[in-house]
Design a protein around this motif. Sequence first.
Motif, PDB file in Angstrom:
ATOM      1  N   TYR A 112     -14.057 -24.797 -32.847  1.00 21.63           N
ATOM      2  CA  TYR A 112     -14.106 -24.043 -34.090  1.00 21.63           C
ATOM      3  C   TYR A 112     -15.436 -24.309 -34.789  1.00 21.63           C
ATOM      4  N   ILE A 113     -15.828 -23.338 -35.611  1.00 24.52           N
ATOM      5  CA  ILE A 113     -16.950 -23.543 -36.516  1.00 24.52           C
ATOM      6  C   ILE A 113     -16.440 -23.337 -37.929  1.00 24.52           C
ATOM      7  N   SER A 114     -17.045 -24.045 -38.846  1.00 23.65           N
ATOM      8  CA  SER A 114     -16.631 -23.939 -40.235  1.00 23.65           C
ATOM      9  C   SER A 114     -17.824 -23.553 -41.092  1.00 23.65           C
ATOM     10  N   LEU A 115     -17.525 -22.939 -42.221  1.00 21.48           N
ATOM     11  CA  LEU A 115     -18.538 -22.608 -43.215  1.00 21.48           C
ATOM     12  C   LEU A 115     -18.092 -23.189 -44.539  1.00 21.48           C
ATOM     13  N   LEU A 116     -18.944 -24.031 -45.114  1.00 20.39           N
ATOM     14  CA  LEU A 116     -18.640 -24.679 -46.388  1.00 20.39           C
ATOM     15  C   LEU A 116     -19.572 -24.112 -47.445  1.00 20.39           C
ATOM     16  N   ILE A 117     -19.017 -23.681 -48.547  1.00 26.25           N
ATOM     17  CA  ILE A 117     -19.821 -23.192 -49.665  1.00 26.25           C
ATOM     18  C   ILE A 117     -19.574 -24.111 -50.848  1.00 26.25           C
ATOM     19  N   ARG A 118     -20.634 -24.718 -51.334  1.00 24.58           N
ATOM     20  CA  ARG A 118     -20.518 -25.614 -52.490  1.00 24.58           C
ATOM     21  C   ARG A 118     -20.933 -24.872 -53.757  1.00 24.58           C
TER      22      ARG A 118
END
Lengths: 114, 110
Positions: B70-76
């Motif tokens: 899996y790949i994840s995308l984190l938005i802060r």
Amino acid sequence: DAGVTQSPTHLIKTRGQHVTLRCSPISGHKSVSWYQQVLGQGPQFIFQYYEKEERGRGNFPDRFSARQFPNYSSELNVNALLLGDSALYLCASSTTGLGNQPQHFGDGTRLSIL
Amino acid sequence: RKEVEQDPGPFNVPEGATVAFNCTYSNSASQSFFWYRQDCRKEPKLLMSVYSSGNEDGRFTAQLNRASQYISLLIRDSKLSDSATYLCVVPGTGTYKYIFGTGTRLKVLA
């Protein structure tokens, strides 16, 4: 530099008609891919062309065809239009079309079938 | 199992929050991954490319977990302008097909 350009922006057709959509890639890009996007779904791969040759084809019927010209622009043709062909048609270009490169998209052609 | 799978959302988060989306893929041979952002009725725009363990660009971080595929995308520090659909893309191996997920809708609320 201009991005990927597509024409027309919008198109309304009736069932059974034929349509031609056009795409000009970013300057220097030799690969063009076509996608169909229906509401609520991600784009679905239709074709990829590189140096005027078809390199890949998605799960679309033979009513869909495409070609690429010596200047790397491309046309997508759809015959015998069905209501289900109503969608946003996106063209994307990249330098070689290889999987290690991202693709850059045009604004799309919104096709409505009545 | 679908080739590329995303939670469609919507994820509704307040401004300033941190939010993460996952994207699972079925082909263990995949080497490159991309995140695109798509605004309503617009074209997808490249947000980030992921070739190794991850990538970071400002408030955005993408991470790759090959073992779990899996790949994840984190938005802060989410902004109202981050409201969009985020598409995960996995190029096919042995084909020239780019496979898109259905996208995850994000709404950042004031």
